[in-house]
Design an enzyme around this catalytic site. Sequence first.
Site: not given
Ligand code: SAJ
Length: 426
Positions: A263
């Site tokens: 995403c």
């Molecule tokens: N990440 C960081 N720092 C952060 C947060 C994330 O480096 O502070 C990295 C993670 O390690 C990962 C990437 O970014 O590699 C994405 O992480 P994410 O927490 O955004 O997780 P995703 O990709 O699974 O995003 C999903 C999304 N859900 C949908 O699109 C329905 C996002 O909108 C959600 O907010 C997120 O999950 C969530 O909160 O877990």
Amino acid sequence: MNDQPTVGVVGLGYVGLPLSMLFCEVGHHVIGVDVNPDAVQRLISGQSYIEDVESSVLKQHIDSGAFRPTTDYDNLKDAQIISICVPTPLRKSKDPDMAYVANAAETIAEVLVAGQTVILESTVYPGATEELILPILSKNGLEVGKDFYLAFSPERVDPGNTQFSIREIPKVIGGITPQCTEKAVEAYQSIFPKVSTVKSTKEAEMAKLLENTFRSVNIGLINELALVAHKMDIDIWEVIEAASTKPFGFMPFYPGPGLGGHCIPVDPFYLSWKAKMVAAETGFIELAGRVNANMPLHVVDRLSRLLNDRGKPINGSKVLVLGVAYKRDVSDMRESPALDVLGLLHQSKADVSYHDPFVSQFDYLDQTWNSVKLSESLIAEQDCVVILTDHTHYDYERIAKHASQVFDTRNATKNIRSQFDNIEVL
Ligand code: SAJ
């Protein structure tokens, strides 16, 4: 015979399969269509390939006849509701790849009958439902808002999230016409009690992109500040913790080895691509993309300095990477920055291996990588242990005790770092 409308779900992945189960759980019959015959066969035999869908639940709905996986789109003519949940990746050129969505629409158009409500869930650029899907579905003469209904409702499935179940997450819905919005709300009311309607498909499409662009840009910001803080010899993790004490107007994001998943690295570029079409600037998206994409290089640069400080060239040094999945406690490796780090280490001729409790094996750089068996002796042999994904599985104290050097890119060693002098943090 239950009076719940029959539902068609096109695309049985991490969005479509959980959605199918939700509909089955409240009594709908669901026709699940996927182009992958192996996936369909696995589902028919009651084997789930989505972590959030238990095989026992799947088998229950297969055995009861509520859920019918098939590769045959023709069955969709029996559905009153059709949800499209197919992938929308990026091409190598970072342009949207709408082929899956267009193909799904083309095949649905062949079987579309009066009275059906079609809801696109796949993340797309603003305007895609109206500009791409609507003409395809209208080509056989059916009129939208009268003969059939078309809406966009962004998927908000968060794999592995145990805090919110899909049903609790409000559903944004926008239709091509007000009647389309109403029909889509009606279609989802049995499984999504909380709904937020918007004036058109474009607001719904844009809401999804805002949600994930917000994350990408803020992650880019904190990654940039992490590099600045390192140069100033400031502990960025303490800074974030201190800023997080502010009960309003702040939301913590954390630096890391880069941006992974299906995403966040992808969705913002659907927005920036469309913005270019209307000559609008999206500098934040491009800049965040560059900062986030640079993090693997920064990790390897920091690692080589650590080794160098100990008189060890990266070439030939033994480096163990802990965690290759794109985020904590998931097995998904899509866009994982760990791949970039492994690639850079491999190029620098480091003797690199990995362990990940969720990823036993994967193919990359023309070779098969196998998760090593973690042991105290293996850890002690390493010139550096790099924590790339902070799975809760790991005993970080045990690792630090037996490693000569640890480089922690996730602050996973927060609670023990003060007891050791061999832990460097991003
Ligand atoms: N990440 C960081 N720092 C952060 C947060 C994330 O480096 O502070 C990295 C993670 O390690 C990962 C990437 O970014 O590699 C994405 O992480 P994410 O927490 O955004 O997780 P995703 O990709 O699974 O995003 C999903 C999304 N859900 C949908 O699109 C329905 C996002 O909108 C959600 O907010 C997120 O999950 C969530 O909160 O877990």
